[in-house]
Design an enzyme around this catalytic site. Structure first.
Site, PDB file in Angstrom:
ATOM      1  N   HIS A  20       0.817  -1.224   0.000  1.00 53.68           N
ATOM      2  CA  HIS A  20       0.000   0.000   0.000  1.00 53.68           C
ATOM      3  C   HIS A  20       0.847   1.269   0.000  1.00 53.68           C
ATOM      4  CE1 HIS A  20      -3.020   2.855   1.790  1.00 53.68           C
ATOM      5  NE2 HIS A  20      -3.890   2.117   1.116  1.00 53.68           N
TER       6      HIS A  20
ATOM      7  N   ASN B 213     -13.502   4.629   2.767  1.00 52.67           N
ATOM      8  CA  ASN B 213     -14.119   3.792   1.724  1.00 52.67           C
ATOM      9  C   ASN B 213     -15.277   2.964   2.249  1.00 52.67           C
ATOM     10  OD1 ASN B 213     -11.815   4.534   0.077  1.00 52.67           O
ATOM     11  ND2 ASN B 213     -10.671   3.027   1.260  1.00 52.67           N
TER      12      ASN B 213
END
Lengths: 80, 438
Positions: free
Chosen positions: B224, B320
């Site tokens: 990430h 999200n």
């Protein structure tokens, strides 16, 4: 019975006292100080949950919250 | 009506902002930034063209200006830093609220002044004000929706998708990176994430400063952090058939590992990372992380204010946790703090990404189907999320910071918002719109 479980806490200071003095008072009140973050004016560490109110009354302390976990998901997660 | 004059107190400015409605993070006053060496000429021009009552910080002992003593003045100039403060009334009556309106060679820009909250302000007091402002904004938005004609709701007026530029990702094209003459040179960009693949071939020879706060080496075994750092700071021309995916390709990379290789971390670790980034005077602090559903954290609000006071800006992913159109959740911490720039995600079709959280959103970036660097052996991959939108904004912030030394902290934030490309969606979904490179 008060809650004696040890929790990770984040102390936000108001900046009107030297942060080291606030840390000293926290230590004296039973807070196990782990980080004194001068620039962001926060102190992190461990203490019994039952003492949070006592820490809040210390001069220069704006807020005491339980440290919250952050999790962006495991490697390869579709959305992160 | 309360006034936004030079001598107004913080309370008066806040009251005036609430009366005005709209963007209550602005004081109603304006900051004029002059080009290097242009202050004297610019001030003279302003005075002769607009008959301003002017004052100069040098008129005060040791330049310790008491704004209350300058209450009757239209414009107060600060020669040491090349800027001047203009009262809201002076700006409105002369219609001088944009850079274009100044029409003066010596003026670099005119921007709204933003509230900056020093550590002396109890953040809880400020948050009460922010909540009142939020309620007013929500009421305004509800009115706007009622006034819309049937069939003209969000989506139908969306701009056409960006044409793809060969050899460049869609995200970079959408935020106008390829034609920009800036590259982030000299600007420190902190990426607080899962670390970075320090042996990645696309970054060979690139100076990287790193630190870990996650109890593990900086080396990114998650992927990430390598992806988000790549979007913010990846190279101009990766070797082979790899398209350009990085915005500020000559920025100085500060990698702070605050999440472990499983993607987990704590608030304390991320605060430690922010502290490190501010200590190193990173103008941009990029945080593609958050705690979904978390209420506003005073520690992050304080950290955001401290960052701006030191010329830094925290930019964070809104989150999200939504599933649009059915479910729209509010941004989590740290993005939901008023002093942190909150980033939503859009798709290449210029729609809001289905997962993108709302409510406290300041700006949007490309976040669906984003190609960037990744941990080896894959070395590159495509990911989606507000985590991917955030470094597009951070990279652009570095380019803006390079364009003018005056664009730091709150001024940088204001510039990013003022130059964002408007999108036909509510501010609670995309804020000021799609970030644009200078």
């Amino acid at each position: 019975m008060s809650d004696q479980s040890i929790q990770a806490l984040v102390v936000t200071t108001v900046g009107d006292r030297p942060i080291e003095s606030v840390a000293q008072d926290l230590r004296a009140a039973g807070f196990d100080v782990q980080q004194v973050l001068e620039f962001v004016e926060s102190i992190t560490g461990m203490a019994p949950a039952s003492k949070v109110e006592e820490f809040r009354r210390i001069a220069g302390v704006a807020d005491v919250t339980v440290d919250h976990p952050i999790d962006i998901g495991p490697p390869g997660a579709a959305i992160s | 009506m309360a006034e936004s004059n030079i001598g107004a107190t913080m309370d008066e400015l806040l009251l005036a902002a609430l009366e005005r409605g709209g963007d209550t993070s602005q004081t109603g006053r304006y900051i004029i930034t002059f080009k290097e060496g242009g202050l004297e000429t610019g001030v003279r021009n302003l005075q002769s063209k607009h008959s301003f009552q002017m004052a100069d910080a040098r008129d005060f002992a040791e330049q310790a200006v008491s704004l209350q003593d300058a209450a009757q003045v239209d414009v107060l100039s600060f020669p040491e830093i090349g800027v001047a403060l203009m009262s809201g009334e002076a700006a409105a009556t002369r219609n001088l609220m944009t850079t274009e309106a100044a029409d003066d060679e010596s003026v670099q820009s005119i921007d709204p002044e933003y509230f900056v909250f020093s550590s002396g302000v109890n953040p809880r007091d400020y948050l009460r004000g922010a909540m009142r402002a939020l309620e007013m904004v929500q009421a305004d938005l509800a009115e706007d929706e009622e006034q819309q004609e049937p069939g003209t709701g969000a989506g139908s007026g969306a701009p056409a998708p960006q044409p793809l530029v060969a050899g460049v990702t869609w995200g970079l094209t959408a935020v106008k990176v390829p034609p920009s003459r800036f590259d982030g040179s000299g600007i420190r960009v902190a990426i607080l994430d899962t670390g970075f693949d320090l042996g990645h071939p696309d970054f060979a020879g690139r100076p990287i400063v790193s630190a870990t706060f996650a109890g593990q080496p900086v080396m990114d075994l998650h992927g990430h952090g390598t992806h988000t750092a790549g979007t913010a700071c990846g190279p101009l021309a990766p070797s082979g058939a790899i398209p350009r995916y990085g915005v500020a390709h000559r920025a100085l990379m500060y990698i702070g590992k605050v999440l472990n290789n499983s993607g987990g971390g704590t608030q304390a670790q991320s605060l430690a990372g922010i502290n490190w980034a501010i200590a190193n005077r990173c103008a941009v602090i990029s945080m593609s992380l958050g705690a979904a559903g978390s209420p506003v954290q005073p520690s992050y609000t304080n950290a955001g204010a401290a960052a701006m006071a030191n010329g830094c800006l925290i930019i964070a992913a809104a989150g999200n946790s939504s599933n649009r159109p059915a479910v729209i959740n509010g941004a989590g911490a740290p993005a939901n703090s008023p002093t942190v720039l909150s980033v939503a995600s859009i798709t290449s079709a210029m729609q809001v990404s289905s997962f993108s959280d709302g409510q406290k959103v300041d700006i949007a970036g490309p976040g669906s189907g984003i190609y960037s660097s990744y941990k080896r052996p894959a070395a590159h991959t495509t990911l989606s999320g507000t985590s991917m939108a955030t470094p597009h904004v951070s990279g652009c912030a570095a380019l803006w910071a390079q364009s003018s030394p005056a664009l730091r902290g709150a001024a940088l934030r204001a510039r990013l918002l003022a130059t964002a490309r408007a999108l036909p969606f509510p501010a609670s979904d995309v804020g000021s719109g799609l970030v644009q490179a200078p």
